[in-house]
Design a protein around this motif. Sequence first.
Motif, PDB file in Angstrom:
ATOM      1  N   CYS A 122       0.846  -1.187   0.000  1.00 47.86           N
ATOM      2  CA  CYS A 122       0.000   0.000   0.000  1.00 47.86           C
ATOM      3  C   CYS A 122       0.885   1.241   0.000  1.00 47.86           C
ATOM      4  CB  CYS A 122      -0.899   0.022   1.229  1.00 47.86           C
ATOM      5  SG  CYS A 122      -1.799   1.567   1.410  1.00 47.86           S
ATOM      6  N   PRO A 123       0.635   2.184  -0.913  1.00 48.58           N
ATOM      7  CA  PRO A 123       1.474   3.385  -0.970  1.00 48.58           C
ATOM      8  C   PRO A 123       1.325   4.263   0.271  1.00 48.58           C
ATOM      9  CG  PRO A 123      -0.403   3.576  -2.464  1.00 48.58           C
ATOM     10  CD  PRO A 123      -0.400   2.174  -1.946  1.00 48.58           C
ATOM     11  N   GLN A 124       0.198   4.149   0.978  1.00 48.58           N
ATOM     12  CA  GLN A 124      -0.011   5.010   2.149  1.00 48.58           C
ATOM     13  C   GLN A 124       0.570   4.412   3.426  1.00 48.58           C
ATOM     14  OE1 GLN A 124      -4.278   5.435   2.242  1.00 48.58           O
ATOM     15  NE2 GLN A 124      -4.310   6.110   0.121  1.00 48.58           N
ATOM     16  N   GLY A 176      -7.611   0.812   3.904  1.00 46.37           N
ATOM     17  CA  GLY A 176      -8.754   0.552   3.048  1.00 46.37           C
ATOM     18  C   GLY A 176      -8.461   0.826   1.578  1.00 46.37           C
ATOM     19  N   HIS A 177      -7.268   1.327   1.268  1.00 42.01           N
ATOM     20  CA  HIS A 177      -6.872   1.584  -0.122  1.00 42.01           C
ATOM     21  C   HIS A 177      -7.020   0.296  -0.939  1.00 42.01           C
ATOM     22  CE1 HIS A 177      -4.518   3.284  -3.420  1.00 42.01           C
ATOM     23  NE2 HIS A 177      -3.845   2.150  -3.448  1.00 42.01           N
ATOM     24  N   ALA A 178      -7.676   0.385  -2.111  1.00 35.34           N
ATOM     25  CA  ALA A 178      -7.917  -0.826  -2.902  1.00 35.34           C
ATOM     26  C   ALA A 178      -7.833  -0.523  -4.385  1.00 35.34           C
ATOM     27  CB  ALA A 178      -9.300  -1.395  -2.570  1.00 35.34           C
ATOM     28  N   HIS A 179      -7.391  -1.478  -5.162  1.00 34.76           N
ATOM     29  CA  HIS A 179      -7.475  -1.356  -6.617  1.00 34.76           C
ATOM     30  C   HIS A 179      -7.409  -2.734  -7.250  1.00 34.76           C
ATOM     31  CE1 HIS A 179      -3.108  -1.904  -6.775  1.00 34.76           C
ATOM     32  NE2 HIS A 179      -3.005  -0.963  -5.857  1.00 34.76           N
ATOM     33  N   ARG A 180      -7.659  -2.794  -8.561  1.00 38.69           N
ATOM     34  CA  ARG A 180      -7.633  -4.077  -9.253  1.00 38.69           C
ATOM     35  C   ARG A 180      -6.212  -4.632  -9.272  1.00 38.69           C
ATOM     36  NH1 ARG A 180     -12.130  -5.394 -11.768  1.00 38.69           N
ATOM     37  NH2 ARG A 180     -11.127  -7.000 -13.013  1.00 38.69           N
TER      38      ARG A 180
HETATM   39 ZN   LIG Z   1      -2.691   1.477  -5.153  1.00 34.98          ZN
END
Ligand SMILES: [Zn+2]
Length: 749
Positions: free
Chosen positions: A461-463, A483-487
């Motif tokens: 996660c970048p954060q 909670g950061h999410a992506h495909r």
């Molecule tokens: Zn990302």
Amino acid sequence: MRFAELAFPTAVRQTFTYQLPESLTLEPGVRAWVPLRGVHAIGLVVKVHDTKPSFKTQPIINVLDPNPIVSQEMLRLVEWISTFYFCSQGEVFQTALPSAVGIVAEERLIGVPEAKRPLSQEALSAAEKTLLEDVDSKGEEGWSLAGLKRKYRGRQEVKAIASLKKKGWVQVIQIPKTKVRSLEEVIQNGEYAESLSTGHSHQTVHPIHPLTPAQEQAFEPIQKALQKEHYQSFLLHGVTGSGKTEVYLHAIHQALESGKGAIVLVPEIALTPQTVARFERHFGPKLAVLHSRQTDKEKAAAWFSIQRGESKVVVGPRSAIFAPVEDLAIIVVDEEHDTSYKQYDPAPRYHARDVALMRASIEQAVCVLGSATPSITTWEGAQQGKHTLLSLTERPFGSMPKVSILPMQSYRSAMNGPLTVELYSAIEESLERQEQSIVLLNRRGSASYIQCSSCGHIPECPQCSVSMTYHKPKNMLLCHYSGHAHRVPTRCESCGSEQLEPKGMGTQQLEEELQILYPYAVIRRMDRDSTSKKDEHAAIYEAVKKGEADILLGTQMLAKGLDFPNVTVVGVLQAENELAFPSWRASERLYQLMSQVAGRAGRADRPGHVYVQTYLADHEAFKAAEKHDYMRFVTHERAVRHASTYPPFCRMVTFHVKGRQAATTIEKAQALGQALRQHAGESNVLGPAPALIERIQNRTHWQVSLKVDPQSKASQLYPFLDRIIQQVEGIKKQGWSSVRLNVDVDAVD
Ligand SMILES: [Zn+2]
Ligand SMILES: [Zn+2]
Ligand SMILES: [Zn+2]
């Protein structure tokens, strides 16, 4: 007029004030019987004072103990825990006291004394009469309320319970769940002697070994501190096999010689018969062993023998920190970095290492934290002068095993099933020499993840700088902190390769594959599935020890507390799995695991060799483990933690939000996140985000994490957390009140 403050086994974070009748004298630390919400309840008296409260108080009815069952020092410790870990004192007592002397009570229905009853039964219904007769037939003990409701399930008599109570015929009282008994009673029943004789099979007490010069050097400062009888804490950093236990034994001996007591905490899983036997050999009947598999009866017997001062040395897992040892001189926390010292659920969510330090400081005792791989937090504490650092850098017998890190990328065409040719041949040769091997398949929880097969990269996660978890049904990557999410990306963000693959093989599958590779070898498997039955762990252990197995296969369980001198080869598969677990401690855990694994190989006169298969051979944890170089690892990891502000450069407080309905649970988690951002600042709050296992036991589980200043005191943090909780609980929305908020102070994941 005097008043008493009582703690009850509820989550309500306050004590309750009662009047002390003139006829009663009592000291804090006794249990008392008082009226509470229409029943007679048991509470523990934590304070006696003469400040009249502004509200009306009720009197204490009776005192259950002639003498305090909890010492004044323990009362102070419990109060500190309740403030520091944001829970009620009653919750701490529930953990600290065995159930036989505890404050957990059962509700019972008994008849009102004859003289106080209404004059006639005429107005009673048939059901009420039946019930009254039944209750009266049980005499003073009455019926357990739950049992009565079961007996008359679905009948009028259940309703009659309330109406009879209202009409003044029966009343509800609480009595201790396990009958309150004096020690004399326990002894008369023969339980006491029985438990002691089964617990201590070794009658002869062995003298302790003389220390090597290096051990002597580590022991001396501890010895001096013991003589001074002042609080002092030590970090004993010793490589595996360097003889930390010998140093503990000498220190405990000295404590005993001056008539004082000792507590030794060990990770639960390390409480093998082997560890216990080692302490028994030296302390014989003076030793009490506590562990989670004991029955209530056994626990109570051990507790009484400690309280009477007959057992002066206590060995046990985290809850043994509450053992009623008098004149405590020393607390040893062995493998202080171990995660099992942290209680996650239920409250109190305490860390036994930190409670040990506080207890030692309250009782002017010495605290020794021992580890081959100290937690970064403890290490930092030693750097800041909180703990005196002592080092054991060498093994007195044998040498450190050789560690080979095998980069999987280079072995693509040199694999034999799941094993690199190097590991495969090493195991084969050990079989020929009739030695044993351990194959460890690293798995952590059920987290699945995506990894690049070219460069080994696991998406982060970048954060939050923690690994992202793979959610197969949606083909998504998700961070469980923010909670950061992506495909799932199609190309590796690190090297551009398209070989991104889901990872994770089970132990059962591996067992089958190994059996094909070594058809004549006897393979035993040790993991959560195979050891869920009681004593299964010990049975496998014995079999390997006796040489009845050639290859022992299992998860990271294998890395702890086992000692097999005939094991010369250790293979670790999927080693970087640890890093895929979404936690800021992932690297630390990987290094600890590597170091422990290395400690398993070749402890006797035979040299051991550890083979680590990984896609991330360049990771600092592997580089440091290869050279047995803790300093290298801690220097690197400390910098990483500093850069991303994780402990010890902050303290983590995690809020767990759990509810039956997903929508209201998420709403409440969001409100909590907002309240925290408003009061603590955007950059100090992570989440809300779904927990690693989002749906468990039919409840939705979300979490929010807060970073607080590492210097902040409990007296500052407590009111802050209290205000946040009150603000969120104060929002009245439908369904919100059934969504629970738990607070985990100093969360470790
Ligand atoms: Zn990302
Ligand atoms: Zn890559
Ligand atoms: Zn994140």
